[in-house]
Structure formats: structure tokens, C-alpha cells
Motif scaffolding. Structure first.
Motif, PDB file in Angstrom:
ATOM      1  N   GLU A  12      -6.402  -1.337  -9.532  1.00 54.21           N
ATOM      2  CA  GLU A  12      -6.944  -1.460 -10.889  1.00 54.21           C
ATOM      3  C   GLU A  12      -6.079  -2.278 -11.842  1.00 54.21           C
ATOM      4  O   GLU A  12      -6.581  -2.768 -12.844  1.00 54.21           O
ATOM      5  N   LEU A  13      -4.793  -2.429 -11.564  1.00 53.58           N
ATOM      6  CA  LEU A  13      -3.913  -3.046 -12.551  1.00 53.58           C
ATOM      7  C   LEU A  13      -3.283  -4.359 -12.138  1.00 53.58           C
ATOM      8  O   LEU A  13      -2.641  -5.004 -12.957  1.00 53.58           O
ATOM      9  N   VAL A  14      -3.428  -4.777 -10.898  1.00 55.33           N
ATOM     10  CA  VAL A  14      -2.797  -6.015 -10.479  1.00 55.33           C
ATOM     11  C   VAL A  14      -3.470  -7.200 -11.154  1.00 55.33           C
ATOM     12  O   VAL A  14      -4.698  -7.295 -11.216  1.00 55.33           O
ATOM     13  N   VAL A  15      -2.647  -8.064 -11.741  1.00 59.07           N
ATOM     14  CA  VAL A  15      -3.114  -9.244 -12.460  1.00 59.07           C
ATOM     15  C   VAL A  15      -2.138 -10.377 -12.139  1.00 59.07           C
ATOM     16  O   VAL A  15      -0.929 -10.152 -12.117  1.00 59.07           O
ATOM     17  N   PRO A  16      -2.624 -11.575 -11.896  1.00 58.31           N
ATOM     18  CA  PRO A  16      -1.706 -12.686 -11.628  1.00 58.31           C
ATOM     19  C   PRO A  16      -0.673 -12.842 -12.749  1.00 58.31           C
ATOM     20  O   PRO A  16      -0.991 -12.684 -13.926  1.00 58.31           O
ATOM     21  N   GLY A  17       0.561 -13.106 -12.373  1.00 56.41           N
ATOM     22  CA  GLY A  17       1.614 -13.348 -13.354  1.00 56.41           C
ATOM     23  C   GLY A  17       2.244 -12.089 -13.913  1.00 56.41           C
ATOM     24  O   GLY A  17       2.936 -12.154 -14.919  1.00 56.41           O
ATOM     25  N   THR A  18       2.009 -10.944 -13.314  1.00 54.73           N
ATOM     26  CA  THR A  18       2.600  -9.698 -13.787  1.00 54.73           C
ATOM     27  C   THR A  18       3.478  -9.082 -12.703  1.00 54.73           C
ATOM     28  O   THR A  18       3.379  -9.438 -11.535  1.00 54.73           O
ATOM     29  N   VAL A  19       4.317  -8.168 -13.122  1.00 55.20           N
ATOM     30  CA  VAL A  19       5.149  -7.411 -12.201  1.00 55.20           C
ATOM     31  C   VAL A  19       4.686  -5.966 -12.254  1.00 55.20           C
ATOM     32  O   VAL A  19       4.483  -5.404 -13.319  1.00 55.20           O
ATOM     33  N   ASN A  20       4.491  -5.363 -11.105  1.00 54.69           N
ATOM     34  CA  ASN A  20       4.052  -3.979 -11.024  1.00 54.69           C
ATOM     35  C   ASN A  20       5.071  -3.223 -10.182  1.00 54.69           C
ATOM     36  O   ASN A  20       5.222  -3.500  -8.999  1.00 54.69           O
ATOM     37  N   THR A  21       5.803  -2.319 -10.809  1.00 55.68           N
ATOM     38  CA  THR A  21       6.725  -1.495 -10.041  1.00 55.68           C
ATOM     39  C   THR A  21       5.945  -0.327  -9.462  1.00 55.68           C
ATOM     40  O   THR A  21       5.002   0.168 -10.078  1.00 55.68           O
ATOM     41  N   MET A  22       6.303   0.075  -8.269  1.00 58.04           N
ATOM     42  CA  MET A  22       5.579   1.166  -7.625  1.00 58.04           C
ATOM     43  C   MET A  22       6.469   1.803  -6.572  1.00 58.04           C
ATOM     44  O   MET A  22       7.373   1.158  -6.054  1.00 58.04           O
ATOM     45  N   PRO A  23       6.191   3.050  -6.268  1.00 57.25           N
ATOM     46  CA  PRO A  23       6.935   3.700  -5.191  1.00 57.25           C
ATOM     47  C   PRO A  23       6.665   3.003  -3.857  1.00 57.25           C
ATOM     48  O   PRO A  23       5.599   2.420  -3.644  1.00 57.25           O
ATOM     49  N   GLU A  24       7.625   3.091  -2.965  1.00 52.27           N
ATOM     50  CA  GLU A  24       7.463   2.470  -1.653  1.00 52.27           C
ATOM     51  C   GLU A  24       6.230   3.009  -0.920  1.00 52.27           C
ATOM     52  O   GLU A  24       5.532   2.263  -0.238  1.00 52.27           O
ATOM     53  N   ALA A  25       5.937   4.299  -1.101  1.00 54.47           N
ATOM     54  CA  ALA A  25       4.767   4.888  -0.443  1.00 54.47           C
ATOM     55  C   ALA A  25       3.472   4.226  -0.918  1.00 54.47           C
ATOM     56  O   ALA A  25       2.546   4.021  -0.121  1.00 54.47           O
ATOM     57  N   THR A  26       3.399   3.860  -2.191  1.00 48.22           N
ATOM     58  CA  THR A  26       2.212   3.177  -2.712  1.00 48.22           C
ATOM     59  C   THR A  26       2.113   1.778  -2.126  1.00 48.22           C
ATOM     60  O   THR A  26       1.028   1.334  -1.738  1.00 48.22           O
ATOM     61  N   LEU A  27       3.227   1.090  -2.069  1.00 48.12           N
ATOM     62  CA  LEU A  27       3.249  -0.251  -1.481  1.00 48.12           C
ATOM     63  C   LEU A  27       2.817  -0.196  -0.014  1.00 48.12           C
ATOM     64  O   LEU A  27       1.992  -0.997   0.434  1.00 48.12           O
ATOM     65  N   ASP A  28       3.343   0.780   0.728  1.00 48.90           N
ATOM     66  CA  ASP A  28       2.956   0.941   2.127  1.00 48.90           C
ATOM     67  C   ASP A  28       1.466   1.262   2.267  1.00 48.90           C
ATOM     68  O   ASP A  28       0.786   0.726   3.144  1.00 48.90           O
ATOM     69  N   ALA A  29       0.956   2.138   1.386  1.00 50.87           N
ATOM     70  CA  ALA A  29      -0.464   2.503   1.433  1.00 50.87           C
ATOM     71  C   ALA A  29      -1.336   1.283   1.151  1.00 50.87           C
ATOM     72  O   ALA A  29      -2.341   1.055   1.829  1.00 50.87           O
ATOM     73  N   PHE A  30      -0.938   0.486   0.155  1.00 48.46           N
ATOM     74  CA  PHE A  30      -1.724  -0.710  -0.162  1.00 48.46           C
ATOM     75  C   PHE A  30      -1.695  -1.695   0.997  1.00 48.46           C
ATOM     76  O   PHE A  30      -2.713  -2.284   1.354  1.00 48.46           O
ATOM     77  N   ASP A  31      -0.526  -1.850   1.590  1.00 50.41           N
ATOM     78  CA  ASP A  31      -0.407  -2.742   2.745  1.00 50.41           C
ATOM     79  C   ASP A  31      -1.290  -2.258   3.890  1.00 50.41           C
ATOM     80  O   ASP A  31      -1.912  -3.052   4.600  1.00 50.41           O
ATOM     81  N   ASN A  32      -1.393  -0.944   4.048  1.00 48.43           N
ATOM     82  CA  ASN A  32      -2.158  -0.354   5.143  1.00 48.43           C
ATOM     83  C   ASN A  32      -3.665  -0.414   4.928  1.00 48.43           C
ATOM     84  O   ASN A  32      -4.423  -0.751   5.837  1.00 48.43           O
ATOM     85  N   HIS A  33      -4.140  -0.074   3.725  1.00 49.88           N
ATOM     86  CA  HIS A  33      -5.592   0.048   3.521  1.00 49.88           C
ATOM     87  C   HIS A  33      -6.073  -0.338   2.124  1.00 49.88           C
ATOM     88  O   HIS A  33      -7.200  -0.058   1.765  1.00 49.88           O
TER      89      HIS A  33
END
Length: 84
Positions: A12-33
Motif C-alpha cells: 500500500e505504501l511503496v512509491v518510486p523515489g521513497t525509502v521504506n524501512t521494514m522488519p526483515e520478516a516483512t521484506l522476506d514475506a514480500f519477496d516470497n509472496h
């Protein structure tokens, strides 16, 4: 109320030109599905300022002092010292 997806903050929040900090588990989940929600303009945020303004106006109309919430008041911190 449904439990939000473990990737909702990326989707919902990813936008070109922005930085989004997130827990590693969220990054892994996004990478997965995860997948990006795309509107006509390429993301889920751009062009939605009028909608966001309506929400903020409704919150303010309900009696919430948005200025108090969005303003960092250093003076207030000095009134209640952390070390006494």
C-alpha cells in the motif's frame, strides 16, 4: 475485522523515489509472496491527496487536534524532565 496481510505496508505504501524501512520478516514475506498494488498512475499513493485530506478533515472535525499530533513541541519536553 480481517487481519492485514504481512506485506500490507509494502503493497500500500511503496512509491518510486521513497525509502521504506521494514522488519526483515516483512521484506522476506514480500519477496516470497508480495505484489505491488498499481493504480493507473503506477502506484497506490500518487494522486490520492484529496482523499487523504478528506480523512484528515474528518478526524479534525471529530475533535482531534492534528496540530498537536503533527507538531514536535520541544518546550513540552522541558516541562517534564526525564532525569530528576
Amino acid at each position: 475485522m480481517a487481519t492485514p496481510s504481512d506485506t500490507v505496508y509494502v503493497t500500500e505504501l511503496v512509491v518510486p523515489g521513497t525509502v521504506n524501512t521494514m522488519p526483515e520478516a516483512t521484506l522476506d514475506a514480500f519477496d516470497n509472496h508480495g505484489s505491488l498494488r498499481r493504480a493507473d498512475n503506477g502506484d497506490a499513493v500518487t494522486g490520492r491527496a484529496p482523499e487523504a485530506r478528506e480523512v484528515l478533515d474528518a478526524v479534525a472535525a471529530s475533535g482531534v487536534d492534528l496540530t498537536e499530533i503533527f507538531t514536535w513541541n520541544v518546550t513540552a519536553l522541558s516541562v517534564h524532565p526525564l532525569v530528576g
